[in-house]
Design a protein around this motif. Structure first.
Motif, PDB file in Angstrom:
ATOM      1  N   THR A   2       0.794  -1.349   0.034  1.00 13.81           N
ATOM      2  CA  THR A   2      -0.086  -0.141   0.236  1.00 13.81           C
ATOM      3  C   THR A   2       0.831   1.382  -0.215  1.00 13.81           C
ATOM      4  OG1 THR A   2      -1.839  -1.276   1.276  1.00 13.81           O
ATOM      5  CG2 THR A   2      -1.782   1.354   1.234  1.00 13.81           C
ATOM      6  N   TYR A   3       0.367   2.127  -0.803  1.00  7.10           N
ATOM      7  CA  TYR A   3       1.365   3.647  -0.897  1.00  7.10           C
ATOM      8  C   TYR A   3       0.229   4.601  -0.869  1.00  7.10           C
ATOM      9  CZ  TYR A   3       0.835   3.972  -5.917  1.00  7.10           C
ATOM     10  OH  TYR A   3       0.107   4.092  -7.182  1.00  7.10           O
ATOM     11  N   ALA A   4       0.716   5.832  -0.447  1.00  6.47           N
ATOM     12  CA  ALA A   4      -0.123   7.128  -0.545  1.00  6.47           C
ATOM     13  C   ALA A   4       0.955   8.178  -0.962  1.00  6.47           C
ATOM     14  CB  ALA A   4      -0.976   7.543   0.732  1.00  6.47           C
ATOM     15  N   GLU A   5       0.393   9.206  -1.126  1.00  2.00           N
ATOM     16  CA  GLU A   5       1.548  10.506  -1.783  1.00  2.00           C
ATOM     17  C   GLU A   5       0.853  11.747  -1.616  1.00  2.00           C
ATOM     18  OE1 GLU A   5       2.228   9.139  -5.735  1.00  2.00           O
ATOM     19  OE2 GLU A   5      -0.123   8.941  -6.161  1.00  2.00           O
ATOM     20  N   VAL A   6       1.437  12.641  -1.817  1.00  6.28           N
ATOM     21  CA  VAL A   6       1.121  14.063  -1.969  1.00  6.28           C
ATOM     22  C   VAL A   6       1.305  14.475  -3.251  1.00  6.28           C
ATOM     23  CG1 VAL A   6       3.386  15.038  -0.986  1.00  6.28           C
ATOM     24  CG2 VAL A   6       1.400  16.220  -0.642  1.00  6.28           C
ATOM     25  N   ILE A   7       0.483  15.457  -3.769  1.00 10.66           N
ATOM     26  CA  ILE A   7       0.384  15.805  -5.074  1.00 10.66           C
ATOM     27  C   ILE A   7       0.279  17.430  -4.912  1.00 10.66           C
ATOM     28  CG2 ILE A   7      -0.371  13.803  -5.890  1.00 10.66           C
ATOM     29  CD1 ILE A   7      -3.142  15.387  -6.512  1.00 10.66           C
ATOM     30  N   GLY A   8       1.216  18.248  -5.834  1.00  6.99           N
ATOM     31  CA  GLY A   8       1.124  19.508  -6.113  1.00  6.99           C
ATOM     32  C   GLY A   8       1.868  20.019  -6.979  1.00  6.99           C
ATOM     33  N   ASP A   9       2.006  21.179  -7.296  1.00  2.15           N
ATOM     34  CA  ASP A   9       2.821  22.066  -8.441  1.00  2.15           C
ATOM     35  C   ASP A   9       3.335  23.348  -7.777  1.00  2.15           C
ATOM     36  OD1 ASP A   9       4.137  22.681 -10.551  1.00  2.15           O
ATOM     37  OD2 ASP A   9       2.308  23.331 -11.722  1.00  2.15           O
ATOM     38  N   PRO A  10       4.407  23.419  -7.289  1.00  2.00           N
ATOM     39  CA  PRO A  10       5.593  22.580  -7.161  1.00  2.00           C
ATOM     40  C   PRO A  10       5.219  21.518  -5.912  1.00  2.00           C
ATOM     41  CG  PRO A  10       6.190  24.588  -6.094  1.00  2.00           C
ATOM     42  CD  PRO A  10       4.876  24.732  -6.670  1.00  2.00           C
ATOM     43  N   ILE A  11       6.096  20.502  -5.598  1.00  2.00           N
ATOM     44  CA  ILE A  11       5.948  19.659  -4.673  1.00  2.00           C
ATOM     45  C   ILE A  11       7.267  19.424  -3.605  1.00  2.00           C
ATOM     46  CG2 ILE A  11       6.494  17.523  -6.021  1.00  2.00           C
ATOM     47  CD1 ILE A  11       3.668  17.998  -3.605  1.00  2.00           C
ATOM     48  N   THR A  12       8.370  19.955  -3.990  1.00  4.93           N
ATOM     49  CA  THR A  12       9.615  19.436  -3.245  1.00  4.93           C
ATOM     50  C   THR A  12       9.441  20.195  -2.053  1.00  4.93           C
ATOM     51  OG1 THR A  12      10.481  21.493  -4.249  1.00  4.93           O
ATOM     52  CG2 THR A  12      11.219  19.470  -5.431  1.00  4.93           C
ATOM     53  N   GLN A  13       8.742  21.304  -1.845  1.00  2.74           N
ATOM     54  CA  GLN A  13       8.637  21.889  -0.525  1.00  2.74           C
ATOM     55  C   GLN A  13       7.953  21.128   0.563  1.00  2.74           C
ATOM     56  OE1 GLN A  13       6.645  22.584  -2.896  1.00  2.74           O
ATOM     57  NE2 GLN A  13       4.750  22.757  -1.936  1.00  2.74           N
ATOM     58  N   SER A  14       7.260  20.028   0.240  1.00  2.75           N
ATOM     59  CA  SER A  14       6.312  19.341   1.000  1.00  2.75           C
ATOM     60  C   SER A  14       6.941  18.620   2.123  1.00  2.75           C
ATOM     61  CB  SER A  14       5.397  18.477   0.227  1.00  2.75           C
ATOM     62  OG  SER A  14       4.627  17.689   1.006  1.00  2.75           O
ATOM     63  N   LYS A  15       6.534  18.731   3.515  1.00  4.09           N
ATOM     64  CA  LYS A  15       6.938  18.188   4.666  1.00  4.09           C
ATOM     65  C   LYS A  15       6.148  16.818   4.784  1.00  4.09           C
ATOM     66  CE  LYS A  15       9.159  21.994   6.747  1.00  4.09           C
ATOM     67  NZ  LYS A  15       9.199  22.984   5.759  1.00  4.09           N
ATOM     68  N   SER A  16       5.191  16.615   3.972  1.00  2.63           N
ATOM     69  CA  SER A  16       4.472  15.409   4.264  1.00  2.63           C
ATOM     70  C   SER A  16       5.003  13.909   4.267  1.00  2.63           C
ATOM     71  CB  SER A  16       3.216  15.265   3.379  1.00  2.63           C
ATOM     72  OG  SER A  16       2.341  16.439   3.611  1.00  2.63           O
ATOM     73  N   PRO A  17       5.942  13.881   3.351  1.00  2.00           N
ATOM     74  CA  PRO A  17       6.753  12.606   3.282  1.00  2.00           C
ATOM     75  C   PRO A  17       7.498  12.319   4.273  1.00  2.00           C
ATOM     76  CG  PRO A  17       6.734  13.832   1.150  1.00  2.00           C
ATOM     77  CD  PRO A  17       6.267  14.684   1.930  1.00  2.00           C
ATOM     78  N   ALA A  18       8.255  13.359   5.004  1.00  2.00           N
ATOM     79  CA  ALA A  18       9.109  13.385   6.033  1.00  2.00           C
ATOM     80  C   ALA A  18       8.291  12.845   7.311  1.00  2.00           C
ATOM     81  CB  ALA A  18       9.646  14.405   6.575  1.00  2.00           C
TER      82      ALA A  18
END
Length: 281
Positions: A2-18
């Motif tokens: 199972t996987y989930a993710e965060v989407i956006g434009d841009p996306i490199t600034q997102s802290k959600s993966p950490a």
């Protein structure tokens, strides 16, 4: 897996993966959380591909897609419908369901305070974007009178009217808070006052938010949802003036915890959140 993710434009600034990687490491769930760059033109193909992938459990949604993602959901949670924005899409059976976790996530660090009785509750809410709409709705249902301030006070008023908030609320121009005031505030014990920045002002690459702390009643709590940088000029000025300050990690972790539970089917282990806050800083 199972996987989930965060989407956006841009996306490199997102802290959600950490954040989600930290909680997944402390969980029995064998899952993965990713960041995926998606432009507005790619939204339709993105959701078509993910619908066909049985291992995908859903995604968080960041700018600029919070308004347009609703069109790709089969139904919306009542709160997302009321706010008019979606920042979490979850696969539930054959359906993609849109949620908005901004409001509940924002309230999380305030829960102990809101469990107490108050003579009255007032919030100066700076900004009129999607996050401001969710926060306004959450605060109004907690008994707050709102002063919603935007560059265009007409837009502030339209936001209040569109949300059909319970209670009596007011629109203001953001610029009026930049000047010193000698307004005689109520200094009784038992008042609950918040000053909340939902604008991008103070964020890396943006000018500072023009707010003079003389507009904050005694005992106010300053709350900035900006997460880059964590310590904004708005919060530093508040602390210098003797006010309590909450930074963007508070709301970020609150909404992430709600997302984690819906995406991975269990509540995250929050016992090491102090270490996580340091990681995010």
């Amino acid at each position: 897996m199972t996987y989930a993710e965060v989407i956006g434009d841009p996306i490199t600034q997102s802290k959600s993966p950490a954040i989600h990687a930290h909680w997944l490491a402390r969980s029995n769930t064998k899952g993965e959380y990713r960041a995926h760059h998606v432009t507005s033109d790619e939204l339709a193909s993105y959701f078509a591909q993910r619908r066909a992938d049985p291992e995908w459990s859903g995604c968080n949604v960041t700018m600029p897609h919070k308004l347009s993602v609703a069109a790709h959901c089969d139904r919306l949670d009542p709160l997302a419908e009321a706010v008019g924005a979606v920042n979490l899409v979850v696969r539930e059976g054959e359906e993609l369901v849109g949620y908005n976790v901004d409001g509940p996530g924002f309230l999380e660090p305030l829960r102990d305070r809101l469990a107490q009785p108050h003579l009255f509750r007032m919030a100066r809410l700076l900004g009129t974007g999607g996050a401001a709409r969710a926060i306004a709705l959450a605060l109004a249902h907690e008994g707050f009178t709102l002063v919603v301030a935007g560059r265009d006070p007409g837009k502030s008023l339209r936001m209040i009217e569109a949300l059909d908030l319970p209670g009596d609320h007011h629109a203001a121009a953001l610029g009026q808070f930049a000047q010193i005031t000698d307004f005689p505030f109520d200094e009784r014990e038992g008042c609950c006052d918040l000053v909340i920045n939902t604008t991008p002002l103070g964020m890396e690459g943006f000018p500072d938010l023009p707010f003079d702390t003389s507009h904050a009643p005694p005992g106010s709590v300053f709350y900035d949802i900006v997460t880059h940088p964590i310590d904004t000029p708005f919060l530093r000025a508040a602390r210098r003036a003797g006010f309590e300050a909450l930074d963007g990690r508070a709301m970020l972790l609150g909404q992430a915890a709600l997302s984690f539970e819906k995406l991975f089917g269990e509540a995250p282990d929050r016992s090491a959140d102090d270490a996580l806050r340091e990681l995010l800083a």
